[in-house]
Design a protein around this motif. Structure first.
Motif, PDB file in Angstrom:
ATOM      1  N   GLU A 195      14.699  35.799 -27.006  1.00  0.00           N
ATOM      2  CA  GLU A 195      13.652  35.990 -28.019  1.00  0.00           C
ATOM      3  C   GLU A 195      13.891  34.982 -29.143  1.00  0.00           C
ATOM      4  O   GLU A 195      14.972  34.939 -29.716  1.00  0.00           O
ATOM      5  CB  GLU A 195      13.711  37.398 -28.592  1.00  0.00           C
ATOM      6  N   ILE A 196      12.874  34.200 -29.462  1.00  0.00           N
ATOM      7  CA  ILE A 196      12.940  33.250 -30.564  1.00  0.00           C
ATOM      8  C   ILE A 196      11.864  33.662 -31.551  1.00  0.00           C
ATOM      9  O   ILE A 196      10.683  33.632 -31.227  1.00  0.00           O
ATOM     10  CB  ILE A 196      12.716  31.811 -30.081  1.00  0.00           C
ATOM     11  N   SER A 197      12.287  34.092 -32.745  1.00  0.00           N
ATOM     12  CA  SER A 197      11.306  34.583 -33.711  1.00  0.00           C
ATOM     13  C   SER A 197      11.472  33.881 -35.055  1.00  0.00           C
ATOM     14  O   SER A 197      12.545  33.427 -35.410  1.00  0.00           O
ATOM     15  CB  SER A 197      11.437  36.091 -33.879  1.00  0.00           C
ATOM     16  N   ASP A 198      10.362  33.846 -35.763  1.00  0.00           N
ATOM     17  CA  ASP A 198      10.293  33.228 -37.081  1.00  0.00           C
ATOM     18  C   ASP A 198      10.181  34.345 -38.110  1.00  0.00           C
ATOM     19  O   ASP A 198       9.419  35.281 -37.936  1.00  0.00           O
ATOM     20  CB  ASP A 198       9.062  32.314 -37.119  1.00  0.00           C
ATOM     21  N   SER A 199      10.944  34.234 -39.185  1.00  0.00           N
ATOM     22  CA  SER A 199      10.870  35.269 -40.216  1.00  0.00           C
ATOM     23  C   SER A 199       9.772  34.976 -41.230  1.00  0.00           C
ATOM     24  O   SER A 199       9.689  35.642 -42.245  1.00  0.00           O
ATOM     25  CB  SER A 199      12.209  35.363 -40.945  1.00  0.00           C
ATOM     26  N   GLY A 200       8.933  33.981 -40.980  1.00  0.00           N
ATOM     27  CA  GLY A 200       7.907  33.576 -41.930  1.00  0.00           C
ATOM     28  C   GLY A 200       6.894  34.648 -42.240  1.00  0.00           C
ATOM     29  O   GLY A 200       6.341  34.683 -43.333  1.00  0.00           O
ATOM     30  N   GLU A 201       6.619  35.550 -41.290  1.00  0.00           N
ATOM     31  CA  GLU A 201       5.614  36.582 -41.515  1.00  0.00           C
ATOM     32  C   GLU A 201       6.063  37.593 -42.564  1.00  0.00           C
ATOM     33  O   GLU A 201       5.265  38.149 -43.286  1.00  0.00           O
ATOM     34  CB  GLU A 201       5.309  37.354 -40.219  1.00  0.00           C
ATOM     35  N   ILE A 247      15.049  31.178 -38.534  1.00  0.00           N
ATOM     36  CA  ILE A 247      14.732  31.410 -37.129  1.00  0.00           C
ATOM     37  C   ILE A 247      15.829  32.308 -36.558  1.00  0.00           C
ATOM     38  O   ILE A 247      17.008  32.070 -36.774  1.00  0.00           O
ATOM     39  CB  ILE A 247      14.662  30.087 -36.339  1.00  0.00           C
ATOM     40  N   ARG A 248      15.421  33.338 -35.839  1.00  0.00           N
ATOM     41  CA  ARG A 248      16.364  34.247 -35.194  1.00  0.00           C
ATOM     42  C   ARG A 248      16.282  34.028 -33.687  1.00  0.00           C
ATOM     43  O   ARG A 248      15.215  34.117 -33.098  1.00  0.00           O
ATOM     44  CB  ARG A 248      16.040  35.698 -35.547  1.00  0.00           C
ATOM     45  N   VAL A 249      17.445  33.745 -33.076  1.00  0.00           N
ATOM     46  CA  VAL A 249      17.546  33.563 -31.625  1.00  0.00           C
ATOM     47  C   VAL A 249      18.320  34.768 -31.099  1.00  0.00           C
ATOM     48  O   VAL A 249      19.479  34.977 -31.458  1.00  0.00           O
ATOM     49  CB  VAL A 249      18.276  32.247 -31.278  1.00  0.00           C
ATOM     50  N   LYS A 250      17.674  35.567 -30.243  1.00  0.00           N
ATOM     51  CA  LYS A 250      18.284  36.812 -29.782  1.00  0.00           C
ATOM     52  C   LYS A 250      18.401  36.826 -28.259  1.00  0.00           C
ATOM     53  O   LYS A 250      17.420  36.647 -27.553  1.00  0.00           O
ATOM     54  CB  LYS A 250      17.444  37.999 -30.255  1.00  0.00           C
ATOM     55  N   ASN A 251      19.627  37.031 -27.792  1.00  0.00           N
ATOM     56  CA  ASN A 251      19.928  37.189 -26.365  1.00  0.00           C
ATOM     57  C   ASN A 251      20.533  38.562 -26.170  1.00  0.00           C
ATOM     58  O   ASN A 251      21.699  38.778 -26.469  1.00  0.00           O
ATOM     59  CB  ASN A 251      20.952  36.149 -25.898  1.00  0.00           C
ATOM     60  N   GLY A 252      19.754  39.500 -25.682  1.00  0.00           N
ATOM     61  CA  GLY A 252      20.264  40.849 -25.472  1.00  0.00           C
ATOM     62  C   GLY A 252      20.734  41.460 -26.778  1.00  0.00           C
ATOM     63  O   GLY A 252      19.975  41.666 -27.703  1.00  0.00           O
TER      64      GLY A 252
END
Length: 190
Positions: free
Chosen positions: A131-137, A158-163
């Protein structure tokens, strides 16, 4: 061999970002540096504050002692001033000369923020389920900058999440640079 690129797919790179690409391995390195305007205040302030406090706590007692023994109370009183000065000067040096890099290869990435080889390096996998998400929202203007970066909703990152493992990358970058890094992370996901 690494070479610098100014455009990607006909789009100009963001102003504070440099991209180096190795055609043989497919490795891409994004380097970010931007002059921080707060330095215009911090450098003169710290020169006066740390210089005055260190002079008053460590130099002045030797100058005033004459034939009397040195009083050690100012030395003990000056320890917090000395520690705070060192920490803030290190932050100033990081803002002036530090490097922030995002290195991407197919299937993995490395983010590092270093000053003279000292700093933090974060490695992460870029798999299909990453999961690659942006905290901009969730970002809103606020004075709560002192919160830790990972939990601070007011710093874009940017948050990169693996499990179960989550890494924060590209915090405090410009919006254009974060958008570009987000696009590159999604492109290099295996």
């Amino acid at each position: 061999m690494m070479h610098i690129e100014q455009t990607l797919d006909g789009k100009q790179l963001p102003r504070h970002l440099k991209m180096f690409r190795d055609e043989d391995s497919g490795r891409v390195e994004l380097r970010y540096w931007r002059f921080q305007p707060i330095l215009l205040f911090l450098i003169p302030f710290m020169a006066v504050w740390s210089g005055g406090s260190i002079f008053g706590c460590y130099v002045l007692p030797f100058l005033k002692r004459g034939s009397h023994p040195v009083d050690y109370v100012p030395f003990i009183f000056g320890i917090p001033f000395l520690v705070i000065s060192v920490v803030i000067w290190c932050g100033i040096l990081m803002m002036l000369f530090g490097t922030r890099k995002l290195v991407l290869e197919h299937g993995r990435g490395v983010y590092s923020a270093k000053l003279l080889g000292i700093g933090r390096k974060r490695q992460f996998d870029l798999r299909g389920d990453t999961e690659i998400s942006d905290s901009g929202e969730e970002r809103k203007p606020s004075f709560l900058i002192s919160m830790p970066i990972a939990s601070n909703p007011f710093v874009r990152k940017i948050r990169v999440k693996n499990g179960y493992r989550s890494e924060i990358v590209c915090a405090f970058w410009d919006d254009d640079a974060i958008d570009f890094a987000l696009e590159m992370l999604k492109r290099y996901r295996a």
